[in-house]
Design an enzyme around this catalytic site. Structure first.
Site, PDB file in Angstrom:
ATOM      1  N   ARG A 101      36.520  27.802 142.754  1.00  0.00           N
ATOM      2  CA  ARG A 101      37.492  27.521 141.691  1.00  0.00           C
ATOM      3  C   ARG A 101      38.576  26.516 142.102  1.00  0.00           C
ATOM      4  O   ARG A 101      39.744  26.663 141.756  1.00  0.00           O
ATOM      5  CB  ARG A 101      38.152  28.824 141.210  1.00  0.00           C
ATOM      6  CG  ARG A 101      37.198  29.799 140.590  1.00  0.00           C
ATOM      7  CD  ARG A 101      36.597  29.311 139.277  1.00  0.00           C
ATOM      8  NE  ARG A 101      35.578  30.210 138.805  1.00  0.00           N
ATOM      9  CZ  ARG A 101      34.270  30.047 139.053  1.00  0.00           C
ATOM     10  NH1 ARG A 101      33.823  29.008 139.716  1.00  0.00           N
ATOM     11  NH2 ARG A 101      33.391  30.928 138.600  1.00  0.00           N
ATOM     12  N   SER A 125      39.405  35.123 133.593  1.00  0.00           N
ATOM     13  CA  SER A 125      39.561  35.986 134.772  1.00  0.00           C
ATOM     14  C   SER A 125      40.884  35.679 135.455  1.00  0.00           C
ATOM     15  O   SER A 125      41.145  34.525 135.810  1.00  0.00           O
ATOM     16  CB  SER A 125      38.426  35.744 135.767  1.00  0.00           C
ATOM     17  OG  SER A 125      37.219  36.134 135.178  1.00  0.00           O
ATOM     18  N   GLU A 138      43.164  33.529 140.130  1.00  0.00           N
ATOM     19  CA  GLU A 138      42.347  32.364 139.750  1.00  0.00           C
ATOM     20  C   GLU A 138      43.166  31.511 138.775  1.00  0.00           C
ATOM     21  O   GLU A 138      43.097  30.282 138.785  1.00  0.00           O
ATOM     22  CB  GLU A 138      41.063  32.857 139.066  1.00  0.00           C
ATOM     23  CG  GLU A 138      40.191  31.727 138.556  1.00  0.00           C
ATOM     24  CD  GLU A 138      38.803  32.194 138.131  1.00  0.00           C
ATOM     25  OE1 GLU A 138      38.251  33.120 138.777  1.00  0.00           O
ATOM     26  OE2 GLU A 138      38.275  31.628 137.166  1.00  0.00           O
TER      27      GLU A 138
HETATM   28  C1  LIG Z   1      38.088  33.539 127.496  1.00  0.00           C
HETATM   29  C2  LIG Z   1      38.041  32.708 128.754  1.00  0.00           C
HETATM   30  C3  LIG Z   1      36.884  32.700 129.515  1.00  0.00           C
HETATM   31  C4  LIG Z   1      36.810  31.923 130.682  1.00  0.00           C
HETATM   32  N1  LIG Z   1      35.656  31.943 131.413  1.00  0.00           N
HETATM   33  C5  LIG Z   1      35.578  31.185 132.529  1.00  0.00           C
HETATM   34  C6  LIG Z   1      34.375  31.181 133.316  1.00  0.00           C
HETATM   35  O1  LIG Z   1      33.386  31.819 133.001  1.00  0.00           O
HETATM   36  N2  LIG Z   1      34.362  30.413 134.442  1.00  0.00           N
HETATM   37  C7  LIG Z   1      35.430  29.660 134.825  1.00  0.00           C
HETATM   38  O2  LIG Z   1      35.352  28.963 135.841  1.00  0.00           O
HETATM   39  N3  LIG Z   1      36.581  29.653 134.100  1.00  0.00           N
HETATM   40  C8  LIG Z   1      36.679  30.384 132.976  1.00  0.00           C
HETATM   41  N4  LIG Z   1      37.842  30.376 132.244  1.00  0.00           N
HETATM   42  C9  LIG Z   1      39.011  29.587 132.718  1.00  0.00           C
HETATM   43  C10 LIG Z   1      39.102  28.179 132.085  1.00  0.00           C
HETATM   44  O3  LIG Z   1      38.513  28.158 130.816  1.00  0.00           O
HETATM   45  C11 LIG Z   1      38.464  27.117 132.972  1.00  0.00           C
HETATM   46  O4  LIG Z   1      39.076  27.089 134.246  1.00  0.00           O
HETATM   47  C12 LIG Z   1      38.599  25.724 132.353  1.00  0.00           C
HETATM   48  O5  LIG Z   1      37.843  24.838 133.087  1.00  0.00           O
HETATM   49  C13 LIG Z   1      40.043  25.229 132.297  1.00  0.00           C
HETATM   50  O6  LIG Z   1      40.087  24.033 131.533  1.00  0.00           O
HETATM   51  P1  LIG Z   1      41.443  23.584 130.831  1.00  0.00           P
HETATM   52  O7  LIG Z   1      41.247  22.237 130.268  1.00  0.00           O
HETATM   53  O8  LIG Z   1      41.898  24.626 129.881  1.00  0.00           O
HETATM   54  O9  LIG Z   1      42.384  23.540 132.106  1.00  0.00           O
HETATM   55  P2  LIG Z   1      43.962  23.788 132.185  1.00  0.00           P
HETATM   56  O10 LIG Z   1      44.249  25.246 132.153  1.00  0.00           O
HETATM   57  O11 LIG Z   1      44.663  22.947 131.211  1.00  0.00           O
HETATM   58  O12 LIG Z   1      44.230  23.246 133.649  1.00  0.00           O
HETATM   59  C14 LIG Z   1      43.691  23.919 134.773  1.00  0.00           C
HETATM   60  C15 LIG Z   1      44.058  23.129 136.031  1.00  0.00           C
HETATM   61  O13 LIG Z   1      43.408  21.872 135.996  1.00  0.00           O
HETATM   62  C16 LIG Z   1      44.336  20.800 136.091  1.00  0.00           C
HETATM   63  N5  LIG Z   1      43.855  19.740 135.187  1.00  0.00           N
HETATM   64  C17 LIG Z   1      43.521  19.854 133.886  1.00  0.00           C
HETATM   65  N6  LIG Z   1      43.056  18.683 133.413  1.00  0.00           N
HETATM   66  C18 LIG Z   1      43.125  17.803 134.441  1.00  0.00           C
HETATM   67  C19 LIG Z   1      42.792  16.415 134.579  1.00  0.00           C
HETATM   68  N7  LIG Z   1      42.278  15.693 133.584  1.00  0.00           N
HETATM   69  N8  LIG Z   1      42.990  15.848 135.784  1.00  0.00           N
HETATM   70  C20 LIG Z   1      43.506  16.560 136.811  1.00  0.00           C
HETATM   71  N9  LIG Z   1      43.824  17.848 136.744  1.00  0.00           N
HETATM   72  C21 LIG Z   1      43.628  18.477 135.577  1.00  0.00           C
HETATM   73  C22 LIG Z   1      45.673  21.377 135.640  1.00  0.00           C
HETATM   74  O14 LIG Z   1      46.754  20.707 136.245  1.00  0.00           O
HETATM   75  C23 LIG Z   1      45.550  22.821 136.114  1.00  0.00           C
HETATM   76  O15 LIG Z   1      45.946  22.937 137.465  1.00  0.00           O
HETATM   77  C24 LIG Z   1      37.933  31.145 131.077  1.00  0.00           C
HETATM   78  C25 LIG Z   1      39.095  31.165 130.304  1.00  0.00           C
HETATM   79  C26 LIG Z   1      39.167  31.930 129.146  1.00  0.00           C
HETATM   80  C27 LIG Z   1      40.415  31.909 128.324  1.00  0.00           C
END
Ligand SMILES: Cc1cc2nc3c(=O)[nH]c(=O)nc-3n(C[C@H](O)[C@H](O)[C@H](O)COP(=O)(O)OP(=O)(O)OC[C@H]3O[C@@H](n4cnc5c(N)ncnc54)[C@H](O)[C@@H]3O)c2cc1C
Length: 333
Positions: free
Chosen positions: A200, A249, A326
């Site tokens: 992660r 998670s 996480e």
């Molecule tokens: C219901 C639910 C289920 C989920 N299931 C999973 C799963 O099965 N597996 C899993 O791994 N995760 C899961 N997640 C967590 C999440 O969805 C993932 O980690 C997802 O990839 C985050 O994407 P985001 O755009 O929302 O990131 P954000 O929350 O906006 O950012 C996460 C991190 O990435 C950085 N970031 C974002 N965009 C960029 C960019 N363009 N360049 C550089 N840094 C950046 C941010 O600074 C931050 O540190 C789940 C979440 C929810 C709510």
């Protein structure tokens, strides 16, 4: 990794809460930046947990040039920048975020096949694309590999930064290269051999903005790909409390000390500690999945943080295992 933004952040932390957006900075944003600028923007509107205080400056660039302007301006004005995708892995504290928060421009929303061989295809996906859309796009090209990720909320930028994964497949298994925006507004490409992934986590400087990734996928049968996507989607609906705002998670699953060793998941450990259903304020440890905290009634970040600390402390006390979050916890108390 120490970099210019860490220095800036330290200086800002020292003057906690005292930052004021100067007229000069407002002028520069008004004249040099073409996108939307929101001052004091509540972060509960931009995170899946629906909690979090205001960001001093929330920026929605219109295109890559606009994004470069922000990176340069932040450097010149010594302002910390937080990158954000959909906020589905981010918990913002109630005091909000000092400095700038920047999301990817909507123009970075392409998925395209950029190369292919007899049994593989390279799909380039830009950072604003939602993870599930990328999986659907791969299916349209009869490309297989991304299916386990269907239904994960968030952007591809966030997924790459988090090395998101499910059912034994992670971003690191599929990525061939990344394009990132660096200090000074320079765009560089990083081949797979230069990318260091952990559980992660992708180890790149916090200041690097991910613009796109290329995924090497296998050619497959479209109907079979669809069937797998449906199965994974169904699994999510069955196992996860999706009717309330949450952040996925909360803790990483503990890793075994030796290969093959079986250890309980974070959810099992929290369940065994008797914490399912425990409520603080408007937040609750989910009955359905103990590694999920749900915002069931106007929770604030503090409610969620108290539950996180409670779960971590109780599990440590009962098993000796220290759970590691996480979810990315950011901002001021
Ligand atoms: C219901 C639910 C289920 C989920 N299931 C999973 C799963 O099965 N597996 C899993 O791994 N995760 C899961 N997640 C967590 C999440 O969805 C993932 O980690 C997802 O990839 C985050 O994407 P985001 O755009 O929302 O990131 P954000 O929350 O906006 O950012 C996460 C991190 O990435 C950085 N970031 C974002 N965009 C960029 C960019 N363009 N360049 C550089 N840094 C950046 C941010 O600074 C931050 O540190 C789940 C979440 C929810 C709510």
């Amino acid at each position: 990794m120490q970099n210019w933004q860490d220095e800036i952040l330290k200086a800002w932390e020292a003057k906690k809460g005292k930052f004021k957006v100067s007229d000069d900075l407002r002028d520069r944003l008004a004249t040099q930046f073409r996108g939307e600028v929101l001052y004091g923007e509540p972060m509960n509107a931009h995170t899946s947990m629906r909690v979090g205080g205001p960001a001093d400056i929330f920026l929605k660039p219109v295109d890559l040039e606009d994004l470069k302007t922000i990176i340069r301006l932040a450097e010149e004005e010594q302002i910390p920048v937080t990158h954000l995708g959909s906020g589905s892995n981010t918990l913002v504290k109630d005091g909000g975020i000092r400095g700038m928060v920047v999301v990817p421009p909507a123009t970075l929303s392409q998925c395209r096949l950029v190369d292919q061989g007899d049994d593989w295809g390279d799909l380039e996906v830009e950072s604003a694309v939602k993870i599930t859309r990328a999986v659907h796009s791969a299916r349209e090209h009869s490309l297989s590999g991304l299916e386990p990720l269907v239904g994960i909320p968030g952007t591809i930028g966030g997924a790459l930064f988090m090395n998101a994964g499910a059912h034994g497949v992670e971003m690191k298994d599929l990525v061939r290269s990344l394009t990132v925006l660096e200090k000074g507004g320079e765009v560089i490409s990083l081949g797979r051999e230069k990318l260091e992934f952990e559980y992660r986590k992708l180890k790149i400087p916090r200041t690097s903005f991910i613009l796109s990734g290329i995924f090497r996928l296998k050619k497959g049968n479209r109907e079979e790909i669809s069937a797998r996507m449906e199965r994974y989607q169904k699994w999510r609906i069955e196992k996860q409390p999706l009717h309330f705002p949450n952040v996925g998670s909360v803790f990483k699953n503990p890793l075994p000390a030796k290969k093959g060793e079986k250890i309980p998941s974070a959810g099992q450990l929290i369940d065994e500690a008797g914490l399912k259903n425990v409520r603080i304020g408007g937040a609750r440890i989910s009955e359905k999945h103990a590694n999920f905290i749900i915002n069931e009634n106007k929770a604030i970040a503090r409610d969620v943080l108290v539950l996180i600390n409670l779960a971590r402390d109780k599990v440590k006390e009962m098993t000796g295992i220290l759970l590691e979050p996480e979810v990315r916890i950011i901002g001021e108390d």
